[in-house]
Motif scaffolding. Structure first.
Motif, short mmCIF file in Angstrom:
data_model
loop_
_atom_site.label_atom_id
_atom_site.label_comp_id
_atom_site.label_asym_id
_atom_site.label_seq_id
_atom_site.Cartn_x
_atom_site.Cartn_y
_atom_site.Cartn_z
N UNK A 1 -1.77 -0.94 0.39
CA UNK A 1 -2.28 -1.51 1.60
C UNK A 1 -1.10 -0.22 2.57
N UNK A 2 0.65 -1.08 2.35
CA UNK A 2 0.94 -0.80 2.64
C UNK A 2 1.64 0.95 2.84
N UNK A 3 1.16 1.42 1.81
CA UNK A 3 1.74 2.98 2.03
C UNK A 3 0.61 4.13 2.64
N UNK A 4 -0.50 3.49 3.15
CA UNK A 4 -2.25 4.34 2.98
C UNK A 4 -1.82 4.00 5.26
N UNK A 5 -2.67 4.95 5.41
CA UNK A 5 -2.32 5.17 6.89
C UNK A 5 -4.22 5.54 7.17
N UNK B 1 -12.55 6.43 -5.97
CA UNK B 1 -12.57 5.55 -6.71
C UNK B 1 -11.61 4.39 -6.56
N UNK B 2 -10.51 5.70 -7.86
CA UNK B 2 -9.13 4.68 -8.27
C UNK B 2 -8.19 4.70 -6.65
N UNK B 3 -8.19 5.24 -5.93
CA UNK B 3 -7.35 4.61 -4.63
C UNK B 3 -7.99 3.24 -3.76
N UNK B 4 -9.28 3.26 -3.93
CA UNK B 4 -10.01 2.12 -3.49
C UNK B 4 -10.34 0.67 -4.71
N UNK B 5 -9.68 1.47 -5.58
CA UNK B 5 -9.35 0.08 -6.64
C UNK B 5 -8.37 -0.50 -6.59
N UNK C 1 -1.02 -11.91 1.29
CA UNK C 1 -0.90 -11.27 0.87
C UNK C 1 -2.00 -9.58 0.96
N UNK C 2 -2.16 -9.57 2.24
CA UNK C 2 -2.71 -7.94 2.82
C UNK C 2 -0.76 -8.18 3.23
N UNK D 1 -3.89 -4.26 -5.91
CA UNK D 1 -2.97 -4.77 -5.72
C UNK D 1 -3.40 -6.14 -4.92
N UNK D 2 -3.95 -6.28 -3.60
CA UNK D 2 -4.33 -7.56 -3.45
C UNK D 2 -4.28 -8.16 -4.10
N UNK D 3 -5.24 -8.39 -5.05
CA UNK D 3 -5.71 -9.66 -6.09
C UNK D 3 -4.68 -10.02 -6.29
#
Length: 165
Positions: free
Chosen positions: A141-145, A61-65, A134-135, A70-72
């Motif tokens: 977002x740039x750090x996930x695979x 949940x914290x990753x999705x949050x 923003x994305x 970050x996007x917001x």
């Protein structure tokens, strides 16, 4: 331009020793707290599917949050810089994780669904386009695979809800 480094220190304290430590898989709680400086501690645990407390935050949940937040933050910054007045923002983000037979797993996708309300007279088309920028800028977002998709909706105050763009 030189690159700058930023460090983020977080302390984790396991609070799940029920008296016999990890003497067996069911003998301990997955509860822990995350803290950073003087900020309020975050009560965390594992997902309920993995013997966690559903009343506490889990890492998934914290990753999705973090992706949503970050996007917001980037989006609000870009709108402010572009002269677009955002008066409301919410996001119903959703992440998909696949668990493998050996117990490992990984996220396969996250979908962000930001719903933005703009002040009257705002350029809804430009506001919608700024989600793309923003994305591209979001550090998390740039750090996930895995892919982070966006399904934004923009509404200008005073216009019919069907005018979402």
């Amino acid at each position: 331009m030189a690159h700058r480094e930023h460090r983020y220190a977080v302390r984790l304290d396991w609070t799940g020793n029920l008296g016999t430590g990890t003497s067996s898989y069911r003998a301990y709680s997955r509860d822990h707290t995350l803290s950073a400086g003087t900020k309020p501690a975050i009560p965390a645990t594992s997902d309920a599917a993995f013997r966690g407390d559903p009343a506490r935050w889990n890492p998934e949940e914290m990753l999705v949050g973090a992706l949503s937040s970050c996007h917001q933050l980037w989006y609000l910054h870009l709108c402010s810089a572009a002269g677009i007045v955002v008066t409301g923002y919410s996001d119903d983000a959703d992440g998909m994780m696949e668990e493998e037979t050996d117990g490992g797993g990984q996220f396969t996708a996250v979908v962000l669904r930001p719903r933005v309300t703009l002040a009257p007279g705002s350029d809804a088309g430009k506001a919608l386009a700024l989600h793309h920028e923003a994305a591209e800028k979001c550090f998390i977002a740039r750090s996930v695979n895995f892919p982070v998709r966006h399904e934004p909706a923009v509404e200008v105050e005073g216009e019919a809800a069907g005018d979402e763009r």
